[in-house]
Design a protein around this motif. Structure first.
Motif, PDB file in Angstrom:
ATOM      1  N   PHE A 144       0.836  -1.210   0.000  1.00  0.00           N
ATOM      2  CA  PHE A 144       0.000   0.000   0.000  1.00  0.00           C
ATOM      3  C   PHE A 144       0.868   1.256   0.000  1.00  0.00           C
ATOM      4  O   PHE A 144       0.530   2.274  -0.619  1.00  0.00           O
ATOM      5  N   LEU A 145       2.013   1.178   0.695  1.00  0.00           N
ATOM      6  CA  LEU A 145       2.924   2.327   0.761  1.00  0.00           C
ATOM      7  C   LEU A 145       3.869   2.394  -0.434  1.00  0.00           C
ATOM      8  O   LEU A 145       4.725   3.271  -0.508  1.00  0.00           O
ATOM      9  N   GLY A 146       3.728   1.432  -1.364  1.00  0.00           N
ATOM     10  CA  GLY A 146       4.562   1.430  -2.555  1.00  0.00           C
ATOM     11  C   GLY A 146       5.918   0.792  -2.351  1.00  0.00           C
ATOM     12  O   GLY A 146       6.841   1.010  -3.153  1.00  0.00           O
ATOM     13  N   LEU A 147       6.081  -0.007  -1.298  1.00  0.00           N
ATOM     14  CA  LEU A 147       7.348  -0.658  -1.000  1.00  0.00           C
ATOM     15  C   LEU A 147       7.297  -2.134  -1.388  1.00  0.00           C
ATOM     16  O   LEU A 147       6.223  -2.693  -1.640  1.00  0.00           O
ATOM     17  N   GLU A 148       8.462  -2.766  -1.452  1.00  0.00           N
ATOM     18  CA  GLU A 148       8.524  -4.185  -1.796  1.00  0.00           C
ATOM     19  C   GLU A 148       8.168  -5.061  -0.602  1.00  0.00           C
ATOM     20  O   GLU A 148       8.438  -4.717   0.554  1.00  0.00           O
ATOM     21  N   LYS A 149       7.566  -6.224  -0.915  1.00  0.00           N
ATOM     22  CA  LYS A 149       7.229  -7.178   0.141  1.00  0.00           C
ATOM     23  C   LYS A 149       8.502  -7.829   0.673  1.00  0.00           C
ATOM     24  O   LYS A 149       9.505  -7.929  -0.028  1.00  0.00           O
ATOM     25  N   ILE A 150       8.440  -8.264   1.928  1.00  0.00           N
ATOM     26  CA  ILE A 150       9.576  -8.972   2.528  1.00  0.00           C
ATOM     27  C   ILE A 150       9.120 -10.349   3.008  1.00  0.00           C
ATOM     28  O   ILE A 150       7.995 -10.510   3.487  1.00  0.00           O
ATOM     29  N   ASN A 151       9.999 -11.316   2.855  1.00  0.00           N
ATOM     30  CA  ASN A 151       9.703 -12.676   3.316  1.00  0.00           C
ATOM     31  C   ASN A 151      10.303 -12.851   4.718  1.00  0.00           C
ATOM     32  O   ASN A 151      11.317 -13.525   4.900  1.00  0.00           O
ATOM     33  N   ALA A 152       9.660 -12.214   5.694  1.00  0.00           N
ATOM     34  CA  ALA A 152      10.212 -12.155   7.046  1.00  0.00           C
ATOM     35  C   ALA A 152      10.363 -13.540   7.665  1.00  0.00           C
ATOM     36  O   ALA A 152      11.384 -13.842   8.286  1.00  0.00           O
TER      37      ALA A 152
END
Length: 296
Positions: A144-152
């Motif tokens: 939503f913020l335009g950032l990349e997803k992370i595989n935490a």
């Protein structure tokens, strides 16, 4: 009127009968399983068959040469000591804040303590749906913020710390309650005398609050260390011990060995090592902090 008193020996003997139920419970639920596990650790039992053979110290030799052993020991120490550190620091901070006369103090205490009453497995799944790569709340916010997803949860360097975070979040309320009880038992006379001498708030904490909280610190440290070192449910819910063995603890490693690999003898060997680690660390912590109580 003549009253008769029981001889001292007879009274002592009667007290021993009162200890009997507890001694029987410890014997059947702790000592017997432990010594049975110790026996199994010298076998090649698969956990299901009626027969098995004794292999001497073969399983112990295998354990100390297994690289996975040192990985899960490292993770177990991180979960135990890391959770203990954060739970005590945050729990003490909460207790100091909520020991003041502030609004909605009771409600805030309840909210902080609330996670404690939730099953650790359920708590793990709640946070799983927050950190999950696909459909997790965290990644939805990042997108939503335009950032990349992370595989935490799939990152071996990150997921172990997420497990520490979730365990800390859930059980910090216990530390807070114990510290609150300790703070409320300290007489206000000490602080009034310190104020007359011109002591600052930090000096009062170092010279009065901290030393008189040592019994509470001892209880919290030992409870948190034991709880963190045997962590199981949260790991199963969040990562399942993966990827690979990256986030396994000794508890989850034993579970995997017994139920998935049908290697009960080796699982028992890991259990003996885990019991030894918990015993050594918890007793060392207890002795150290008990000495600090005396010095204080």
């Amino acid at each position: 009127m003549i009253t008769s008193k029981k001889p001292k020996k007879q009274r002592t003997s009667s007290l021993w009968w009162m200890y009997l139920p507890a001694l029987l419970a410890v014997t059947f639920f702790i000592l017997y399983p432990f010594f049975n596990g110790l026996k199994i650790s010298f076998t090649n039992w698969n956990g299901f068959s009626q027969s098995y053979g004794f292999v001497g110290f073969k399983q112990y030799s295998r354990m100390f040469s297994d690289s996975n052993t040192w990985l899960v020991v490292k993770n177990t120490l991180l979960y135990g000591l890391g959770s203990t550190l954060f739970q005590n620091i945050i729990g003490l901070a909460y207790a100091l804040l909520l020991n003041q006369s502030i609004k909605v103090r009771s409600l805030t205490r309840t909210i902080i303590y609330l996670p404690v009453i939730i099953s650790p497995l359920i708590m793990g799944y709640i946070w799983y749906f927050f950190f999950a790569y696909q459909g997790g709340a965290l990644n939805d916010i990042l997108v939503f913020l335009g950032l990349e997803k992370i595989n935490a949860l799939g990152d071996p360097t990150l997921n172990v710390w997420l497990i520490v975070f979730v365990n800390t979040f859930q059980f910090v309320g216990i530390a807070m309650i114990i510290y609150l009880a300790g703070l409320q038992s300290i007489s206000k006379d000490y602080y009034e005398a310190a104020e007359i001498d011109g002591a600052t708030g930090f000096q009062k904490f170092i010279k009065i609050t901290f030393p008189l909280l040592m019994p509470s610190i001892t209880i919290n440290m030992v409870i948190n260390i034991i709880g963190g070192l045997k962590l199981f449910d949260v790991i199963i819910a969040l990562t399942g011990g993966g990827p690979g063995y990256a986030s396994q603890s000794m508890s989850t490693f034993m579970y995997d060995l017994y139920f998935n690999r049908q290697d009960a003898g080796y699982a028992a060997t890991q259990g003996i090592l885990m019991a030894a680690i918990i015993l050594i660390i918890s007793l060392s912590a207890l002795i150290y902090f008990k000495r600090k109580e005396v010095e204080a």
